[in-house]
Write a protein that holds these residues in place. Structure first.
Motif, PDB file in Angstrom:
ATOM      1  N   ASP A 135      12.247  -7.482   1.525  1.00 46.90           N
ATOM      2  CA  ASP A 135      11.852  -8.589   0.670  1.00 46.90           C
ATOM      3  C   ASP A 135      11.617  -8.107  -0.759  1.00 46.90           C
ATOM      4  O   ASP A 135      11.667  -6.909  -1.057  1.00 46.90           O
ATOM      5  N   PHE A 168       8.710  -5.579  -1.441  1.00 45.51           N
ATOM      6  CA  PHE A 168       9.013  -4.218  -1.002  1.00 45.51           C
ATOM      7  C   PHE A 168       9.857  -3.497  -2.045  1.00 45.51           C
ATOM      8  O   PHE A 168       9.576  -2.356  -2.423  1.00 45.51           O
ATOM      9  N   ASN A 178       7.828  -2.624  -5.146  1.00 38.94           N
ATOM     10  CA  ASN A 178       6.959  -1.457  -4.931  1.00 38.94           C
ATOM     11  C   ASN A 178       7.758  -0.158  -4.907  1.00 38.94           C
ATOM     12  O   ASN A 178       7.347   0.850  -5.470  1.00 38.94           O
ATOM     13  N   PHE A 206       5.329   2.356   5.389  1.00 42.89           N
ATOM     14  CA  PHE A 206       4.729   1.622   6.504  1.00 42.89           C
ATOM     15  C   PHE A 206       4.009   2.529   7.486  1.00 42.89           C
ATOM     16  O   PHE A 206       3.541   2.073   8.524  1.00 42.89           O
ATOM     17  N   ARG A 239       1.680  -7.496   9.951  1.00 43.74           N
ATOM     18  CA  ARG A 239       2.101  -8.799   9.414  1.00 43.74           C
ATOM     19  C   ARG A 239       0.978  -9.437   8.605  1.00 43.74           C
ATOM     20  O   ARG A 239       1.210 -10.073   7.587  1.00 43.74           O
ATOM     21  N   GLN A 240      -0.270  -9.259   9.077  1.00 40.08           N
ATOM     22  CA  GLN A 240      -1.411  -9.910   8.428  1.00 40.08           C
ATOM     23  C   GLN A 240      -1.887  -9.170   7.185  1.00 40.08           C
ATOM     24  O   GLN A 240      -2.271  -9.796   6.199  1.00 40.08           O
ATOM     25  N   HIS A 293       2.184  -6.326   5.097  1.00 36.67           N
ATOM     26  CA  HIS A 293       3.316  -6.968   4.429  1.00 36.67           C
ATOM     27  C   HIS A 293       2.920  -7.769   3.199  1.00 36.67           C
ATOM     28  O   HIS A 293       3.639  -7.739   2.194  1.00 36.67           O
ATOM     29  N   PRO A 294       1.794  -8.503   3.219  1.00 35.51           N
ATOM     30  CA  PRO A 294       1.414  -9.207   1.984  1.00 35.51           C
ATOM     31  C   PRO A 294       1.067  -8.262   0.832  1.00 35.51           C
ATOM     32  O   PRO A 294       0.949  -8.695  -0.313  1.00 35.51           O
ATOM     33  N   ARG A 295       0.921  -6.974   1.120  1.00 31.04           N
ATOM     34  CA  ARG A 295       0.531  -6.016   0.081  1.00 31.04           C
ATOM     35  C   ARG A 295       1.693  -5.164  -0.404  1.00 31.04           C
ATOM     36  O   ARG A 295       1.821  -4.900  -1.592  1.00 31.04           O
ATOM     37  N   ILE A 296       2.496  -4.675   0.496  1.00 28.74           N
ATOM     38  CA  ILE A 296       3.595  -3.778   0.071  1.00 28.74           C
ATOM     39  C   ILE A 296       4.972  -4.337   0.389  1.00 28.74           C
ATOM     40  O   ILE A 296       5.977  -3.693   0.133  1.00 28.74           O
ATOM     41  N   GLY A 297       5.021  -5.528   0.951  1.00 33.89           N
ATOM     42  CA  GLY A 297       6.316  -6.124   1.238  1.00 33.89           C
ATOM     43  C   GLY A 297       6.773  -5.846   2.654  1.00 33.89           C
ATOM     44  O   GLY A 297       6.043  -5.285   3.463  1.00 33.89           O
ATOM     45  N   TYR A 298       7.991  -6.247   2.917  1.00 33.69           N
ATOM     46  CA  TYR A 298       8.543  -6.167   4.269  1.00 33.69           C
ATOM     47  C   TYR A 298       9.957  -5.603   4.213  1.00 33.69           C
ATOM     48  O   TYR A 298      10.728  -5.914   3.302  1.00 33.69           O
ATOM     49  N   ARG A 358      -1.014  -9.466  -2.824  1.00 29.70           N
ATOM     50  CA  ARG A 358      -0.288 -10.192  -3.870  1.00 29.70           C
ATOM     51  C   ARG A 358      -0.202 -11.660  -3.484  1.00 29.70           C
ATOM     52  O   ARG A 358      -0.177 -11.992  -2.296  1.00 29.70           O
ATOM     53  N   THR A 369       1.652 -15.274  -2.967  1.00 36.67           N
ATOM     54  CA  THR A 369       2.958 -15.588  -2.369  1.00 36.67           C
ATOM     55  C   THR A 369       4.033 -15.699  -3.446  1.00 36.67           C
ATOM     56  O   THR A 369       5.162 -15.242  -3.276  1.00 36.67           O
TER      57      THR A 369
END
Lengths: 109, 201
Positions: A40, A43, A46, B17, B63-64, B67-72, B192, B194
């Protein structure tokens, strides 16, 4: 004279280099996308340390060139922008790598 | 870019991760649960519970909180059958050895060393794949726990209780290390919005 001709020949790929990829930020973006199935926006931001605006601009250029695909989806009701290399993008990136390798190898001779 | 540089980029991406501490944290929880079996062998179900927790909880919490911090990113799965077959064979061998050590009373005393070695090997594989020095340290701690446990069983302590205490000690260490890593990660990576995560705003 022969040496000059040989050098010109071996450096020919440099003039044909893909300028869409041959930009440090876009090269870095494609490098990261080449090692993942998808990622995404956050990511990539970063990992590449690009600013939001800068990254958006480069992603637009790559999408226009057909090298990446941008898909918006919902994951547990949260919107997520997923990016992935297209087949065309993967081929172009591999060709870029071999062109650059050819040029750098001939320069070192 | 050479193949080696791309491999380094992939390693760096994967490492993002692995620094949240969740794998270590829930591995610690699982070990603590496994210890129950070594006190009372009728509770074999604890292995299923521990493994279920260690496998399902990290992705859920990732997921909780991650991912909202460093992405996916979704990484390419290895398509080679050879590696999967080798892993399954290794797992079967380890289970057989575990069964034999448990059943043959003469070899019961080796159980702490065996478990310490197996866990240490797993940590070493994780260390080599991730390049994180913390995993090397944990591999050493796991091996030392096995040696310490062997010392106690040689002295005559009941193997079951020695293993239970070994696993509880490891559970405390791993849970603590995982929690510290997680808190450090959460502090270093603020959440971060949305819009920001999707390149807007």
């Amino acid at each position: 004279m022969a040496k000059d001709e040989i050098s010109r020949e071996s450096l020919q790929p440099l003039s044909d280099i893909d300028r869409v990829i041959h930009e440090p930020a876009r090269l870095l973006i494609l490098a990261y996308l080449s090692v993942v199935e998808s990622a995404d926006f956050l990511f990539l931001m970063n990992q590449t340390a690009l600013t939001r605006g800068n990254l958006s601009s480069h992603l637009s250029k790559l999408e226009t060139a057909g090298y990446i695909e941008i898909k918006k989806e919902f994951v547990e009701k949260i919107p997520r922008t997923l990016l992935r290399l297209t087949d065309e993008g993967r081929t172009a990136f591999q060709e870029y790598q071999s062109d650059m390798k050819q040029v750098l190898d001939s320069l070192s001779q | 870019m050479t193949r080696i540089e791309l491999r380094q980029i992939e390693q760096k991406a994967r490492r993002a991760f692995q620094q949240d501490g969740l794998n270590i944290l829930f591995a610690g929880v699982a070990l603590g649960i496994f210890a129950i079996f070594f006190i009372d062998v009728r509770h074999g179900w604890v292995f299923a519970l521990g493994i279920a927790l260690a496998v399902s909880m990290p992705p859920f919490f990732r997921r909780q909180f991650v991912h909202p911090r460093i992405g996916y990113a979704r990484f390419t799965q290895s398509k080679g059958m050879g590696r999967h077959v080798a892993t399954i064979c290794l797992a079967v061998i380890c289970l057989l050895l575990f069964y034999c050590l448990g059943k043959i009373e003469r070899f019961n005393r080796l159980m702490p060393l065996y478990l310490g070695t197996v866990f240490s090997a797993a940590a070493l594989v994780a260390a080599i794949k991730s390049g994180l020095s913390l995993y090397y340290v944990l591999a050493l701690v796991l091996l030392l726990s096995g040696l310490a446990g062997l010392g106690f069983t040689i002295k005559g302590c009941a193997a079951g209780w020695v293993v239970a205490f070994q696993l509880w000690a490891l559970a405390v260490i791993l849970t603590f290390v995982g929690l510290v890593q997680l808190l450090y990660f959460l502090r270093r990576n603020p959440r971060r919005s949305t819009e920001e995560s999707n390149g807007k705003g």
